[in-house]
Motif scaffolding. Structure first.
Motif, PDB file in Angstrom:
ATOM      1  N   MET A   6       9.088  -5.071  -5.656  1.00  0.00           N
ATOM      2  CA  MET A   6       7.902  -5.570  -6.347  1.00  0.00           C
ATOM      3  C   MET A   6       6.721  -5.668  -5.378  1.00  0.00           C
ATOM      4  SD  MET A   6       7.148  -6.048  -9.289  1.00  0.00           S
ATOM      5  CE  MET A   6       6.437  -6.948 -10.598  1.00  0.00           C
ATOM      6  N   GLN A  10       3.364  -3.566  -6.024  1.00  0.00           N
ATOM      7  CA  GLN A  10       2.075  -4.240  -6.148  1.00  0.00           C
ATOM      8  C   GLN A  10       1.108  -3.798  -5.052  1.00  0.00           C
ATOM      9  OE1 GLN A  10       3.272  -8.340  -6.111  1.00  0.00           O
ATOM     10  NE2 GLN A  10       3.454  -8.450  -8.333  1.00  0.00           N
ATOM     11  N   SER A  11       1.628  -3.628  -3.838  1.00  0.00           N
ATOM     12  CA  SER A  11       0.782  -3.190  -2.727  1.00  0.00           C
ATOM     13  C   SER A  11       0.287  -1.765  -2.944  1.00  0.00           C
ATOM     14  CB  SER A  11       1.555  -3.281  -1.406  1.00  0.00           C
ATOM     15  OG  SER A  11       1.945  -4.603  -1.155  1.00  0.00           O
ATOM     16  N   THR A 132      -5.557 -12.676  -3.012  1.00  0.00           N
ATOM     17  CA  THR A 132      -4.382 -12.365  -3.836  1.00  0.00           C
ATOM     18  C   THR A 132      -3.090 -12.373  -3.032  1.00  0.00           C
ATOM     19  OG1 THR A 132      -4.577  -9.968  -3.559  1.00  0.00           O
ATOM     20  CG2 THR A 132      -5.769 -10.953  -5.403  1.00  0.00           C
ATOM     21  N   SER A 144       2.280  -5.410   3.062  1.00  0.00           N
ATOM     22  CA  SER A 144       1.321  -5.061   2.022  1.00  0.00           C
ATOM     23  C   SER A 144       0.169  -4.244   2.617  1.00  0.00           C
ATOM     24  CB  SER A 144       0.777  -6.341   1.371  1.00  0.00           C
ATOM     25  OG  SER A 144      -0.107  -6.025   0.329  1.00  0.00           O
TER      26      SER A 144
END
Length: 196
Positions: A6, A10-11, A132, A144
């Motif tokens: 995840m 997301q990154s 974020t 990330s």
């Protein structure tokens, strides 16, 4: 394990979103220099990737240390991006209007200073990504940032390749088109930041 996937997903999405301005600028750079060698392409994409990784980390650090000062600075981000991209784009427009001939336009190259200005201008909005990822620990924030950098590198390399391909066909007008693109990107960042 699922959290790791995840985080990567997301990154990667953040990387795609953040790299769009850098992609457009890379396209303009490829238009400006249609005979750019692959090593130079890798260096240019690397600069954009480095800035796109560094800015979220700087934002992450600011949120964890001096959040109030960072929040006050955030309102200036659209203005800074517009000024930087308008400067570089305006310079390209002037070169395009004053240069005569295909050889001159093809020989025009992107200087180190201009590349750094482009890197800052296209990544300064990535500072807000620090908000974020503020809840990440250092390792997750670094992961990330690394994924964002990798995605940016690939996207910018594609932009440079596309620009080179079309730049050969546009030769003498490449600076005009590239400068116009940079100014348009600056305006888009400005209006989305001020009105959004």
């Amino acid at each position: 394990m699922e959290q790791s996937w995840m985080l990567l997903f997301q990154s990667a999405l953040l990387g795609v979103g953040l790299a769009m301005d850098a992609f457009s600028v890379s396209l303009a750079n490829g238009l400006q220099e249609p005979k750019m060698p692959k090593g130079r392409m890798a260096r240019i994409a690397g600069v954009f990737a480095g800035f796109q990784a560094a800015m979220p980390l700087a934002g992450w650090f600011c949120v964890r240390t001096v959040a109030q000062k960072f929040t006050a600075f955030q309102r200036f981000i659209p203005w800074i991006a517009l000024a930087l991209l308008a400067y570089i784009g305006g310079k390209m427009l002037i070169e395009g209007l004053t240069s005569h001939g295909e050889a001159e336009a093809a020989a025009a190259g992107l200087g180190s200073g201009e590349l750094l200005v482009q890197g800052v201008a296209t990544s300064i909005d990535a500072l807000s990504v620090g908000f974020t990822i503020a809840h990440y620990d250092l390792l997750r924030a670094l992961t990330s940032a690394g994924v964002i950098a990798a995605v940016t590198f690939v996207i910018c390399t594609a932009g440079l390749a596309l620009g080179k391909r079309f730049g050969t066909r546009l030769a003498g007008r490449a600076n005009l088109l590239g400068g116009g693109i940079l100014i348009a990107i600056g305006l888009e960042i400005f209006f989305s930041g001020v009105l959004g």
